[in-house]
Design an enzyme around this catalytic site. Structure first.
Site, PDB file in Angstrom:
ATOM      1  N   ARG A  79       0.806  -1.233   0.000  1.00  0.00           N
ATOM      2  CA  ARG A  79       0.000   0.000   0.000  1.00  0.00           C
ATOM      3  C   ARG A  79       0.832   1.273   0.000  1.00  0.00           C
ATOM      4  NH1 ARG A  79      -3.534  -1.784   5.045  1.00  0.00           N
ATOM      5  NH2 ARG A  79      -1.396  -2.238   5.646  1.00  0.00           N
ATOM      6  N   LYS A 178       3.686 -19.730   5.870  1.00  0.00           N
ATOM      7  CA  LYS A 178       3.153 -19.992   7.199  1.00  0.00           C
ATOM      8  C   LYS A 178       2.914 -18.645   7.902  1.00  0.00           C
ATOM      9  CE  LYS A 178       6.963 -19.930  10.366  1.00  0.00           C
ATOM     10  NZ  LYS A 178       7.748 -20.489  11.405  1.00  0.00           N
ATOM     11  N   ASP A 207       7.248 -24.688   3.185  1.00  0.00           N
ATOM     12  CA  ASP A 207       7.917 -24.972   4.454  1.00  0.00           C
ATOM     13  C   ASP A 207       9.400 -24.883   4.103  1.00  0.00           C
ATOM     14  OD1 ASP A 207       9.275 -26.203   6.611  1.00  0.00           O
ATOM     15  OD2 ASP A 207       7.343 -26.989   7.255  1.00  0.00           O
ATOM     16  N   HIS A 208      10.036 -23.765   4.471  1.00  0.00           N
ATOM     17  CA  HIS A 208      11.357 -23.526   3.882  1.00  0.00           C
ATOM     18  C   HIS A 208      12.395 -24.547   4.331  1.00  0.00           C
ATOM     19  CE1 HIS A 208      11.971 -21.207   7.614  1.00  0.00           C
ATOM     20  NE2 HIS A 208      13.239 -21.483   7.442  1.00  0.00           N
ATOM     21  N   LYS A 212      15.968 -26.862   2.193  1.00  0.00           N
ATOM     22  CA  LYS A 212      17.373 -26.854   2.617  1.00  0.00           C
ATOM     23  C   LYS A 212      18.130 -27.996   1.956  1.00  0.00           C
ATOM     24  CE  LYS A 212      17.112 -24.337   6.867  1.00  0.00           C
ATOM     25  NZ  LYS A 212      18.222 -23.429   6.535  1.00  0.00           N
ATOM     26  N   GLU A 246      16.990 -21.749  18.601  1.00  0.00           N
ATOM     27  CA  GLU A 246      17.283 -20.347  18.280  1.00  0.00           C
ATOM     28  C   GLU A 246      17.901 -19.695  19.511  1.00  0.00           C
ATOM     29  OE1 GLU A 246      14.054 -18.257  15.958  1.00  0.00           O
ATOM     30  OE2 GLU A 246      12.990 -20.012  16.686  1.00  0.00           O
ATOM     31  N   ASP A 265       4.256 -22.493  15.797  1.00  0.00           N
ATOM     32  CA  ASP A 265       5.221 -21.793  14.950  1.00  0.00           C
ATOM     33  C   ASP A 265       6.254 -22.747  14.340  1.00  0.00           C
ATOM     34  OD1 ASP A 265       5.979 -19.239  13.948  1.00  0.00           O
ATOM     35  OD2 ASP A 265       7.746 -19.268  15.249  1.00  0.00           O
ATOM     36  N   HIS A 270       7.477 -27.220  10.580  1.00  0.00           N
ATOM     37  CA  HIS A 270       8.861 -27.599  10.259  1.00  0.00           C
ATOM     38  C   HIS A 270       9.288 -28.929  10.889  1.00  0.00           C
ATOM     39  CE1 HIS A 270       8.916 -23.587   8.794  1.00  0.00           C
ATOM     40  NE2 HIS A 270       9.042 -23.014   9.961  1.00  0.00           N
ATOM     41  N   LYS A 370      13.245 -20.813  21.796  1.00  0.00           N
ATOM     42  CA  LYS A 370      13.899 -19.517  21.638  1.00  0.00           C
ATOM     43  C   LYS A 370      14.786 -19.263  22.845  1.00  0.00           C
ATOM     44  CE  LYS A 370      10.685 -17.237  18.564  1.00  0.00           C
ATOM     45  NZ  LYS A 370      11.658 -17.139  17.452  1.00  0.00           N
TER      46      LYS A 370
HETATM   47  P1  NAP Z   1       5.516  -7.449   7.364  1.00  0.00           P
HETATM   48  O1  NAP Z   1       6.934  -7.021   7.444  1.00  0.00           O
HETATM   49  O2  NAP Z   1       4.533  -6.887   8.327  1.00  0.00           O
HETATM   50  O3  NAP Z   1       5.019  -7.135   5.876  1.00  0.00           O
HETATM   51  C1  NAP Z   1       3.694  -7.216   5.491  1.00  0.00           C
HETATM   52  C2  NAP Z   1       3.581  -6.751   4.065  1.00  0.00           C
HETATM   53  O4  NAP Z   1       2.224  -6.842   3.668  1.00  0.00           O
HETATM   54  C3  NAP Z   1       4.005  -5.307   3.861  1.00  0.00           C
HETATM   55  O5  NAP Z   1       4.586  -5.183   2.581  1.00  0.00           O
HETATM   56  C4  NAP Z   1       2.685  -4.564   3.894  1.00  0.00           C
HETATM   57  O6  NAP Z   1       2.812  -3.352   3.246  1.00  0.00           O
HETATM   58  C5  NAP Z   1       1.819  -5.564   3.134  1.00  0.00           C
HETATM   59  N1  NAP Z   1       0.392  -5.392   3.403  1.00  0.00           N
HETATM   60  C6  NAP Z   1      -0.247  -5.527   4.581  1.00  0.00           C
HETATM   61  N2  NAP Z   1      -1.564  -5.301   4.402  1.00  0.00           N
HETATM   62  C7  NAP Z   1      -1.745  -5.042   3.087  1.00  0.00           C
HETATM   63  C8  NAP Z   1      -2.876  -4.741   2.287  1.00  0.00           C
HETATM   64  N3  NAP Z   1      -4.099  -4.656   2.795  1.00  0.00           N
HETATM   65  N4  NAP Z   1      -2.676  -4.520   0.975  1.00  0.00           N
HETATM   66  C9  NAP Z   1      -1.458  -4.573   0.424  1.00  0.00           C
HETATM   67  N5  NAP Z   1      -0.350  -4.881   1.132  1.00  0.00           N
HETATM   68  C10 NAP Z   1      -0.512  -5.104   2.449  1.00  0.00           C
HETATM   69  O7  NAP Z   1       5.388  -9.023   7.477  1.00  0.00           O
HETATM   70  P2  NAP Z   1       6.457 -10.126   7.023  1.00  0.00           P
HETATM   71  O8  NAP Z   1       7.418 -10.363   8.122  1.00  0.00           O
HETATM   72  O9  NAP Z   1       6.991  -9.795   5.686  1.00  0.00           O
HETATM   73  O10 NAP Z   1       5.553 -11.421   6.953  1.00  0.00           O
HETATM   74  C11 NAP Z   1       4.521 -11.599   6.011  1.00  0.00           C
HETATM   75  C12 NAP Z   1       3.871 -12.963   6.282  1.00  0.00           C
HETATM   76  O11 NAP Z   1       4.845 -13.989   6.096  1.00  0.00           O
HETATM   77  C13 NAP Z   1       3.369 -13.094   7.720  1.00  0.00           C
HETATM   78  O12 NAP Z   1       2.208 -13.880   7.733  1.00  0.00           O
HETATM   79  C14 NAP Z   1       4.503 -13.822   8.418  1.00  0.00           C
HETATM   80  O13 NAP Z   1       4.068 -14.562   9.531  1.00  0.00           O
HETATM   81  C15 NAP Z   1       4.977 -14.742   7.291  1.00  0.00           C
HETATM   82  N6  NAP Z   1       6.392 -15.138   7.429  1.00  0.00           N
HETATM   83  C16 NAP Z   1       7.360 -14.198   7.596  1.00  0.00           C
HETATM   84  C17 NAP Z   1       8.687 -14.597   7.683  1.00  0.00           C
HETATM   85  C18 NAP Z   1       9.814 -13.584   7.818  1.00  0.00           C
HETATM   86  O14 NAP Z   1      10.980 -13.976   7.796  1.00  0.00           O
HETATM   87  N7  NAP Z   1       9.524 -12.303   7.939  1.00  0.00           N
HETATM   88  C19 NAP Z   1       9.015 -15.946   7.620  1.00  0.00           C
HETATM   89  C20 NAP Z   1       7.991 -16.884   7.439  1.00  0.00           C
HETATM   90  C21 NAP Z   1       6.688 -16.465   7.341  1.00  0.00           C
HETATM   91  P3  NAP Z   1       1.876  -2.068   3.575  1.00  0.00           P
HETATM   92  O15 NAP Z   1       1.474  -2.152   5.008  1.00  0.00           O
HETATM   93  O16 NAP Z   1       2.717  -0.903   3.216  1.00  0.00           O
HETATM   94  O17 NAP Z   1       0.735  -2.215   2.649  1.00  0.00           O
END
Ligand code: NAP
Length: 522
Positions: A79, A178, A207-208, A212, A246, A265, A270, A370
């Site tokens: 957004r 996930k 499931d990353h 691996k 971790e 989690d 995993h 953790k």
């Molecule tokens: P994040 O940093 O909060 O990013 C969320 C993204 O979604 C942002 O780009 C946000 O941008 C966008 N977004 C949210 N609401 C939106 C909407 N209504 N329209 C368009 N874009 C929207 O979260 P994240 O860490 O990347 O994780 C994303 C998902 O992957 C989560 O479910 C998390 O549990 C999962 N995950 C993350 C990781 C990791 O390493 N980070 C690993 C495994 C799984 P705007 O708010 O600017 O729109």
């Protein structure tokens, strides 16, 4: 051709030239990546943590490795009011914050980033999807991939909106990260919504850990070599231990984590997937459904415990203040975003049994946590001691072990017992443990690729073998649910452990009851 490497490994002081047998590499033995299709990939959540830390770098690496077809396009959606130029500059800035294994290649990045565009869009508003549709229809890519790197609360709305916009054609794929649900019911709801719009063979559940290299090579080791499979059963294996540890706490993710906990989690996905890779029967072929059918059978064979057994076989813990890597850290209850009276577990250790002919009576110990003493992930296969020992061995109780290390490095080690060198008087005549090790970085060097790159290449190639099928996920949730229900009735069972330790003492007792120690206790 067998590559010969200049390095050597030591066995009791002897030096051997390290030769990497072809069959040990999963990539060479099984999946030689098929030519990738001409693709468009769309990252929903393009400004998120996952996108810039993992997904974009993985695509950049695939590009650098020459694995991305020339015409492919990458679209980041979020957004933020950015245009493509601003997004590219933002991405370069973020890439500067990452640690790269090789010096960053600026011209390569500039070439890569010409493929990247940005689209401002609120994914919660179905009327916004027309602009996405327009972008996609600018050309006819062979494969169009929607990667949902957003919170799962958005999944159902996104699927409905994609269907409304006609963006669920046969050449379109959806990738789900996930957490896929909070429990069996919510996971079923999400999956039902996804499967109303896409066919199961268009759905890639990530499931990353399955991406691996060590996990791939576990498959190669088992099913590409004749050496291990005859021993891979209850007659020769006494126990299996799988750890994902971790040293970090919940960092910035306190409020997310407090609603989730270690079981949801890490275990439901995993750890149970890793268990399947160790325990499954040989699949009839390497096609996705053959592999996933076998994993599903393992999940369906897991013994469900009654409530008394749950208290004994599942240990739950939460970290208190302590020292992490020598510096003081707060306890879980003082983390930002965590409820002060939270009983969410940051640690879990479990003893599982697989009720089938191959594994009856063999305990599988799984644990994750953790703020533990170190970061690392490994699978340890403990073989039985010889039936009639004629040599002295240290402690009298040592045995062969196969250690598949997933983190921090991808390695496989085979622990053998060998005669100590004659010159070493103290050890003369005794058996000493030695390790044969295969370090994939050293062995395959530049050819080795990271998990997200491997998975993204698989998505673009349309290969589902490293992704989780709906029924696997459902079976995993079914097994986990009685534990969650038991914990809801018995919050007092959550034990404290000190940050920087290896978890609650009860987790040591869990294995010690069967004469087994965790790797760091040996
Ligand atoms: P994040 O940093 O909060 O990013 C969320 C993204 O979604 C942002 O780009 C946000 O941008 C966008 N977004 C949210 N609401 C939106 C909407 N209504 N329209 C368009 N874009 C929207 O979260 P994240 O860490 O990347 O994780 C994303 C998902 O992957 C989560 O479910 C998390 O549990 C999962 N995950 C993350 C990781 C990791 O390493 N980070 C690993 C495994 C799984 P705007 O708010 O600017 O729109």
């Amino acid at each position: 051709m067998i590559p010969v490497f200049p390095s050597s490994y030591g066995l009791c002081g002897l030096e051997y030239t390290k030769r990497i047998p072809d069959a040990l590499s999963y990539e060479s033995a099984f999946i030689n990546f098929p030519a990738l299709m001409d693709y468009d990939i769309i990252f929903f959540g393009g400004t998120g943590d996952l996108a810039w830390r993992k997904l974009m770098p993985a695509l950049y690496e695939a590009f650098r490795h020459g694995a991305l077809p020339g015409q492919g396009r990458i679209l980041a959606v979020a957004r933020d009011p950015l245009d493509s130029e601003a997004y590219r500059a933002w991405l370069r800035d973020r890439f500067g914050q990452l640690e790269w294994t090789e010096p960053f290649d600026e011209p390569m990045f500039r070439s890569f980033v010409t493929r990247v565009s940005y689209l401002k869009m609120d994914l919660g508003d179905a009327s916004n999807y027309a602009s996405l549709s327009q972008w996609i229809d600018q050309r006819q890519a062979e494969a169009v991939v929607f990667y949902l790197a957003v919170a799962p609360q958005l999944f159902i709305g996104i699927c409905d909106a994609l269907a409304k916009a006609g963006l669920n054609r046969p050449n379109m794929r959806i990738v789900l990260e996930k957490p896929l649900g909070h429990d069996l019911d919510s996971a079923s709801l999400i999956n039902a919504a996804v499967l109303r719009v896409f066919k199961e063979d268009q759905v890639f559940r990530i499931d990353h850990y399955l991406g691996k290299q060590s996990v791939q090579n576990l498959m190669a080791l088992r099913f590409g070599n004749s050496l291990f499979e005859p021993l891979w059963r209850r007659e020769w294996i006494s126990s299996v231990q799988i750890t994902i540890a971790e040293d970090l706490g919940v960092e910035q993710r306190g409020s997310y984590y407090d609603r989730s906990g270690a079981l949801r989690d890490m275990v439901q996905n995993h750890l149970l997937q890793l268990l399947c890779m160790v325990a499954m029967e040989p699949p009839a072929s390497d096609d996705a459904d053959s592999v996933r059918d076998e994993k599903l059978k393992v999940l369906r064979s897991l013994r469900t415990y009654d409530k008394d057994e749950l208290s004994t076989h599942v240990i739950r813990g939460q970290y208190r203040a302590g020292l992490s890597q020598g510096r003081p850290v707060c306890g879980y209850l003082d983390e930002v975003g965590v409820a002060r009276d939270s009983t969410t577990e940051t640690y879990v250790a479990l003893r599982l049994e697989i009720e089938n002919w191959r594994w009856a009576g063999v305990p599988f110990f799984l644990r994750t946590g953790k703020r533990l003493a170190a970061r690392g992930a490994e699978i340890v296969i403990n073989f039985r001691p010889v039936p009639h020992p004629i040599f002295q061995s240290p402690g009298g109780a040592d045995h062969n072990r196969l250690v598949i290390r997933l983190q921090p490095d991808d390695t496989i080690e085979l622990h053998l017992l060998a005669k100590a060198s004659r010159r070493d008087r103290a050890e003369q005549g005794r058996l000493v443990p030695v390790a044969l090790d295969l370090d994939f970085k050293e062995a395959f060097g530049r050819q080795s690729i990271e998990a997200y790159e491997r998975l993204l290449r698989k998505v673009i190639a349309g290969r589902l073998d490293l992704f989780v099928r709906f029924d696997e996920q459902q079976a995993a949730w079914r097994w986990v649910m009685p534990i969650l229900e038991h914990w809801a009735r018995h919050p007092e069972e959550c034990r404290a452990y000190t940050a920087g330790s290896w978890g609650p003492a009860a987790a040591s007792a869990l294995t010690a009851r069967e004469g087994i120690a965790w790797p760091e206790e040996r």
